[in-house]
Motif scaffolding. Structure first.
Motif, PDB file in Angstrom:
ATOM      1  N   GLU A 160       0.849  -1.201   0.000  1.00  0.00           N
ATOM      2  CA  GLU A 160       0.000   0.000   0.000  1.00  0.00           C
ATOM      3  C   GLU A 160       0.883   1.250   0.000  1.00  0.00           C
ATOM      4  OE1 GLU A 160      -3.284   0.711  -0.077  1.00  0.00           O
ATOM      5  OE2 GLU A 160      -4.063  -1.330  -0.177  1.00  0.00           O
ATOM      6  N   THR A 161       1.478   1.508  -1.124  1.00  0.00           N
ATOM      7  CA  THR A 161       2.392   2.641  -1.280  1.00  0.00           C
ATOM      8  C   THR A 161       1.615   3.944  -1.445  1.00  0.00           C
ATOM      9  OG1 THR A 161       2.392   2.339  -3.678  1.00  0.00           O
ATOM     10  CG2 THR A 161       4.099   1.179  -2.426  1.00  0.00           C
ATOM     11  N   ASP A 162       2.340   5.065  -1.441  1.00  0.00           N
ATOM     12  CA  ASP A 162       1.699   6.353  -1.716  1.00  0.00           C
ATOM     13  C   ASP A 162       1.057   6.343  -3.097  1.00  0.00           C
ATOM     14  OD1 ASP A 162       2.523   7.288   0.729  1.00  0.00           O
ATOM     15  OD2 ASP A 162       4.216   8.452  -0.049  1.00  0.00           O
ATOM     16  N   ALA A 163       1.722   5.690  -4.059  1.00  0.00           N
ATOM     17  CA  ALA A 163       1.165   5.615  -5.414  1.00  0.00           C
ATOM     18  C   ALA A 163      -0.141   4.833  -5.430  1.00  0.00           C
ATOM     19  CB  ALA A 163       2.175   4.986  -6.368  1.00  0.00           C
ATOM     20  N   VAL A 164      -0.194   3.735  -4.685  1.00  0.00           N
ATOM     21  CA  VAL A 164      -1.428   2.945  -4.606  1.00  0.00           C
ATOM     22  C   VAL A 164      -2.533   3.763  -3.941  1.00  0.00           C
ATOM     23  CG1 VAL A 164      -2.488   0.993  -3.377  1.00  0.00           C
ATOM     24  CG2 VAL A 164      -0.419   0.644  -4.744  1.00  0.00           C
ATOM     25  N   GLN A 165      -2.182   4.544  -2.929  1.00  0.00           N
ATOM     26  CA  GLN A 165      -3.184   5.407  -2.299  1.00  0.00           C
ATOM     27  C   GLN A 165      -3.737   6.412  -3.304  1.00  0.00           C
ATOM     28  OE1 GLN A 165      -4.533   5.156   0.770  1.00  0.00           O
ATOM     29  NE2 GLN A 165      -3.356   3.255   0.900  1.00  0.00           N
ATOM     30  N   GLU A 166      -2.894   6.862  -4.222  1.00  0.00           N
ATOM     31  CA  GLU A 166      -3.378   7.792  -5.237  1.00  0.00           C
ATOM     32  C   GLU A 166      -4.287   7.079  -6.242  1.00  0.00           C
ATOM     33  OE1 GLU A 166      -1.814  11.507  -7.972  1.00  0.00           O
ATOM     34  OE2 GLU A 166      -0.427  10.492  -6.606  1.00  0.00           O
ATOM     35  N   PHE A 167      -3.966   5.847  -6.565  1.00  0.00           N
ATOM     36  CA  PHE A 167      -4.879   5.066  -7.408  1.00  0.00           C
ATOM     37  C   PHE A 167      -6.242   4.925  -6.718  1.00  0.00           C
ATOM     38  CE2 PHE A 167      -1.212   3.098  -9.826  1.00  0.00           C
ATOM     39  CZ  PHE A 167      -1.659   3.442 -11.086  1.00  0.00           C
ATOM     40  N   ARG A 168      -6.224   4.681  -5.424  1.00  0.00           N
ATOM     41  CA  ARG A 168      -7.487   4.566  -4.676  1.00  0.00           C
ATOM     42  C   ARG A 168      -8.255   5.892  -4.721  1.00  0.00           C
ATOM     43  NH1 ARG A 168      -8.488   0.145  -1.670  1.00  0.00           N
ATOM     44  NH2 ARG A 168      -6.811  -1.248  -0.975  1.00  0.00           N
ATOM     45  N   SER A 169      -7.542   6.994  -4.610  1.00  0.00           N
ATOM     46  CA  SER A 169      -8.172   8.306  -4.660  1.00  0.00           C
ATOM     47  C   SER A 169      -8.788   8.569  -6.035  1.00  0.00           C
ATOM     48  CB  SER A 169      -7.144   9.390  -4.326  1.00  0.00           C
ATOM     49  OG  SER A 169      -7.704  10.681  -4.444  1.00  0.00           O
ATOM     50  N   LEU A 170      -8.081   8.195  -7.090  1.00  0.00           N
ATOM     51  CA  LEU A 170      -8.610   8.364  -8.452  1.00  0.00           C
ATOM     52  C   LEU A 170      -9.888   7.545  -8.626  1.00  0.00           C
ATOM     53  CD1 LEU A 170      -5.289   8.166 -10.507  1.00  0.00           C
ATOM     54  CD2 LEU A 170      -6.712  10.195 -10.180  1.00  0.00           C
ATOM     55  N   HIS A 171      -9.889   6.351  -8.042  1.00  0.00           N
ATOM     56  CA  HIS A 171     -11.076   5.493  -8.123  1.00  0.00           C
ATOM     57  C   HIS A 171     -12.252   6.118  -7.375  1.00  0.00           C
ATOM     58  CE1 HIS A 171     -13.563   1.995  -6.726  1.00  0.00           C
ATOM     59  NE2 HIS A 171     -13.485   1.700  -8.017  1.00  0.00           N
ATOM     60  N   ALA A 172     -11.963   6.627  -6.188  1.00  0.00           N
ATOM     61  CA  ALA A 172     -13.031   7.226  -5.381  1.00  0.00           C
ATOM     62  C   ALA A 172     -13.637   8.452  -6.063  1.00  0.00           C
ATOM     63  CB  ALA A 172     -12.485   7.603  -4.006  1.00  0.00           C
ATOM     64  N   LYS A 173     -12.804   9.220  -6.759  1.00  0.00           N
ATOM     65  CA  LYS A 173     -13.270  10.445  -7.423  1.00  0.00           C
ATOM     66  C   LYS A 173     -13.766  10.189  -8.841  1.00  0.00           C
ATOM     67  CE  LYS A 173      -9.360  12.583  -6.612  1.00  0.00           C
ATOM     68  NZ  LYS A 173      -8.279  13.613  -6.517  1.00  0.00           N
ATOM     69  N   GLY A 174     -13.500   8.986  -9.370  1.00  0.00           N
ATOM     70  CA  GLY A 174     -13.888   8.704 -10.751  1.00  0.00           C
ATOM     71  C   GLY A 174     -13.127   9.575 -11.746  1.00  0.00           C
ATOM     72  N   HIS A 175     -11.872   9.851 -11.454  1.00  0.00           N
ATOM     73  CA  HIS A 175     -11.094  10.790 -12.265  1.00  0.00           C
ATOM     74  C   HIS A 175     -10.065  10.057 -13.128  1.00  0.00           C
ATOM     75  CE1 HIS A 175      -8.929  14.303 -13.537  1.00  0.00           C
ATOM     76  NE2 HIS A 175      -7.830  13.916 -12.926  1.00  0.00           N
ATOM     77  N   PHE A 176      -9.927  10.478 -14.378  1.00  0.00           N
ATOM     78  CA  PHE A 176      -8.907   9.963 -15.293  1.00  0.00           C
ATOM     79  C   PHE A 176      -7.846  11.043 -15.508  1.00  0.00           C
ATOM     80  CE2 PHE A 176      -7.650   9.435 -19.924  1.00  0.00           C
ATOM     81  CZ  PHE A 176      -6.701   8.454 -19.660  1.00  0.00           C
ATOM     82  N   PRO A 177      -6.610  10.836 -15.029  1.00  0.00           N
ATOM     83  CA  PRO A 177      -5.599  11.898 -15.091  1.00  0.00           C
ATOM     84  C   PRO A 177      -4.778  11.910 -16.374  1.00  0.00           C
ATOM     85  CG  PRO A 177      -4.740  10.059 -13.849  1.00  0.00           C
ATOM     86  CD  PRO A 177      -6.144   9.666 -14.260  1.00  0.00           C
TER      87      PRO A 177
END
Length: 311
Positions: free
Chosen positions: A272-289
């Motif tokens: 559960e790296t910082d990068a994985v936490q950001e993937f989780r955040s993108l999923h929660a927000k439904g955002h495509f960066p």
């Protein structure tokens, strides 16, 4: 220790910049082959590494990209912005179109920047080892494994030796298997007589100017499996839709859904790296960066995973 090999595209350089503190803390040394004419991003990345107290190696004679024919501007950047800085080294890429005289001329030109030899297809190792006999003890040699087998590497046994293995088997996104082995080199490099190891992260050694239209979107996530002697594996989370190059955001959402499901399964071994936490955040927000940003997150996760493993 760990020597990740980057081709200097925008998001590769941003990854180095954002990971500069981690790289420095773990004594990880990025190898950068600049492929873009503009060197502004490279300068920012090197400055971040230097300010964090880390080290980096910059290829001064790239084989790919805008500087393939002439690396003078890279040499100029090192001389103008990073002179008298021991932590930033000049990397000399040894390919099959070079002879010993050309290697030595490049070495002598960059002797003030602690030259590092990157062996990637050179065909006269015995002759070069003789020419470098006086410098060998203090010389770092990085071997790209596919081009520098055991017999080749023996000629440089008196120097510091690093082995780089390409663990990423590049395919069309739609063709990736869900999981495959990536590397065991982080476990075995010392058994091979090496002082460190490296890879091409989740990009691989195959170079292309652009990926082209994405018929499928894939998220590549590495992990170390403690149940299998700490071998590193890689998941490929691929979108279900792959018949047209439209709707990359929708395809990313499909791939991300698979990543989150694997994370939440409890048996993924994904850190559960910082990068994985950001993937989780993108999923929660439904955002495509954007696909470049997704690649950056996968590279950051890979570095964080190895940082955790190497203590």
């Amino acid at each position: 220790m760990y020597y990740p090999y980057f081709r200097g595209k925008q998001y590769e350089l941003i990854t180095i910049r954002e990971m500069a503190v981690v790289l420095a803390e773990k004594n990880f040394v990025p190898v950068i082959e600049p492929v873009r004419e503009s060197l502004g991003g490279l300068k920012k990345a090197l400055s971040a590494v230097y300010e964090a107290g880390g080290r980096a190696i910059v290829i001064v004679n790239p084989y790919y990209g805008d500087h393939k024919e002439d690396g003078a501007s890279i040499t100029g950047l090192l001389q103008e912005s990073f002179s008298n800085i021991d932590n930033i080294s000049a990397g000399i890429l040894l390919r099959n179109d070079m002879d010993v005289n050309e290697v030595m001329a490049c070495y002598d030109q960059h002797v003030d920047h602690n030259p590092v030899l990157v062996h990637a297809g050179f065909t006269a190792p015995k002759e070069l080892a003789v020419a470098l006999e006086k410098e060998m003890a203090g010389l770092t040699n990085i071997f790209i494994e596919d081009y520098a087998k055991l017999l080749y590497r023996k000629h440089f046994g008196q120097g510091r030796r690093i082995l780089v293995r390409d663990g990423f088997k590049r395919q069309r996104n739609a063709d990736y298997k869900p999981i495959e082995e990536f590397t065991d080199l982080h476990v075995t490099y010392d058994e091979l007589g090496m002082a460190g190891f490296g890879d091409f992260l989740i990009a691989g050694d195959v170079y292309s100017e652009s990926g082209g239209p994405a018929y499928a979107v894939a998220i590549h996530i590495t992990f170390i499996d403690p149940d299998k002697d700490d071998v590193m594996y890689i998941y490929h989370f691929v979108s279900n839709t792959n018949d047209t190059p439209t709707d990359p955001a929708g395809k990313f959402a499909q791939a991300l859904e698979k990543l989150i499901a694997k994370l939440d399964s409890g048996n993924s071994h994904i850190l559960e790296t910082d990068a994985v936490q950001e993937f989780r955040s993108l999923h929660a927000k439904g955002h495509f960066p954007g696909l470049g940003y997704v690649k950056k997150l996968s590279m950051k996760h890979h570095i964080e995973t190895l940082a955790a493993y190497c203590g």
